[in-house]
Write a protein that holds these residues in place. Structure first.
Motif, mmCIF file in Angstrom:
data_model
loop_
_atom_site.group_PDB
_atom_site.id
_atom_site.type_symbol
_atom_site.label_atom_id
_atom_site.label_comp_id
_atom_site.label_asym_id
_atom_site.label_seq_id
_atom_site.Cartn_x
_atom_site.Cartn_y
_atom_site.Cartn_z
ATOM 1 N N UNK A 135 68.030 1.216 -10.147
ATOM 2 C CA UNK A 135 67.111 0.184 -10.642
ATOM 3 C C UNK A 135 66.239 -0.357 -9.524
ATOM 4 N N UNK A 136 64.944 -0.380 -9.785
ATOM 5 C CA UNK A 136 64.002 -1.102 -8.938
ATOM 6 C C UNK A 136 63.619 -2.376 -9.683
ATOM 7 N N UNK A 137 63.771 -3.508 -9.041
ATOM 8 C CA UNK A 137 63.450 -4.790 -9.652
ATOM 9 C C UNK A 137 62.055 -5.206 -9.194
ATOM 10 N N UNK A 138 61.124 -5.230 -10.136
ATOM 11 C CA UNK A 138 59.740 -5.602 -9.867
ATOM 12 C C UNK A 138 59.480 -6.997 -10.418
ATOM 13 N N UNK A 139 58.796 -7.800 -9.654
ATOM 14 C CA UNK A 139 58.568 -9.206 -9.969
ATOM 15 C C UNK A 139 57.115 -9.447 -10.355
ATOM 16 N N UNK A 140 56.916 -10.304 -11.369
ATOM 17 C CA UNK A 140 55.573 -10.698 -11.795
ATOM 18 C C UNK A 140 55.536 -12.205 -11.985
ATOM 19 N N UNK A 141 54.553 -12.852 -11.401
ATOM 20 C CA UNK A 141 54.346 -14.279 -11.634
ATOM 21 C C UNK A 141 53.763 -14.454 -13.029
#
Length: 217
Positions: free
Chosen positions: A132-138
């Motif tokens: 899993x790659x955890x990608x963040x979005x505001x």
């Protein structure tokens, strides 16, 4: 995909939902929206690509069975967010084929604001493993009402914005607790300004016989 909302004066909140009690993988656990890469994600056109530094880090440390292109990972994250929550990000434009949520809204998905926060590969042994790659979005980059989940599928229940100081009290997978701690530090360090790319991406690597912790720079 991790989506954080920093507009509440009480503090930042993170979007989470609960997996079904009968789910084969992590039943009843609260998780971030997300899922597996589909073959079609490789051909999904994006309005804007990943930032170069995010692209480079996602290209590092490929899987043992072959790398997945960074833009494919980004497309999968945005597609899963749309399917599981109904939330979209991007300017007016042409949606990728099969992306019905974006097509109905007349939008084209935008990966330029995604931040690479964390990666984890589960150890051998369990019947269900993940890389899993955890990608963040505001949430400031979301289109429309961020509290409207009416277009979400039924994979996650109890979708809601959880204050970050309360999220650790939910029934969470261990790795989600670790990611939340990394997210809290990133939000704190931003001091109300734009979320910055972390100096390095923590990586729990359990591909081999011995657990390995490193950082992707």
């Amino acid at each position: 995909m991790i989506v954080v909302d920093r507009t509440d004066p009480r503090g930042a909140s993170v979007l989470m939902g609960q997996r079904g009690a009968s789910a084969a993988f992590m039943p009843s656990k609260y998780v971030f929206p997300g899922g597996a890469v589909d073959a079609e994600d490789a051909d999904a056109g994006l309005a804007r690509p990943l930032r170069p530094d995010t692209h480079a880090r996602l290209a590092a440390e490929p899987r043992g069975d072959g790398p997945v292109a960074p833009q494919t990972l980004a497309a999968a994250a945005l597609r899963e967010l749309a399917e599981e929550t109904g939330l979209l990000t991007g300017p007016p434009g042409t949606a990728p084929r099969g992306w019905d949520h974006y097509a109905r809204a007349g939008l084209s998905p935008d990966a330029s604001a995604l931040i690479y926060l964390f990666r984890a590969i589960t150890p051998p042994g369990p019947p269900r493993r993940f890389d899993a790659r955890f990608l963040l979005l505001d949430a400031a980059h979301l289109h429309g009402d961020r509290h409207d989940f009416s277009a979400a599928c039924d994979e996650l229940s109890h979708l809601h914005w959880v204050p970050m100081h309360e999220a650790r009290a939910l029934d969470l997978p261990f790795i989600t607790e670790v990611v939340l701690a990394e997210l809290a530090a990133l939000v704190r360090d931003s001091a109300g300004g734009p979320l910055r790319q972390p100096a390095a991406v923590p990586f729990f690597d359990n591909r081999g016989g011995a657990p390995r912790f490193t950082r992707i720079e």
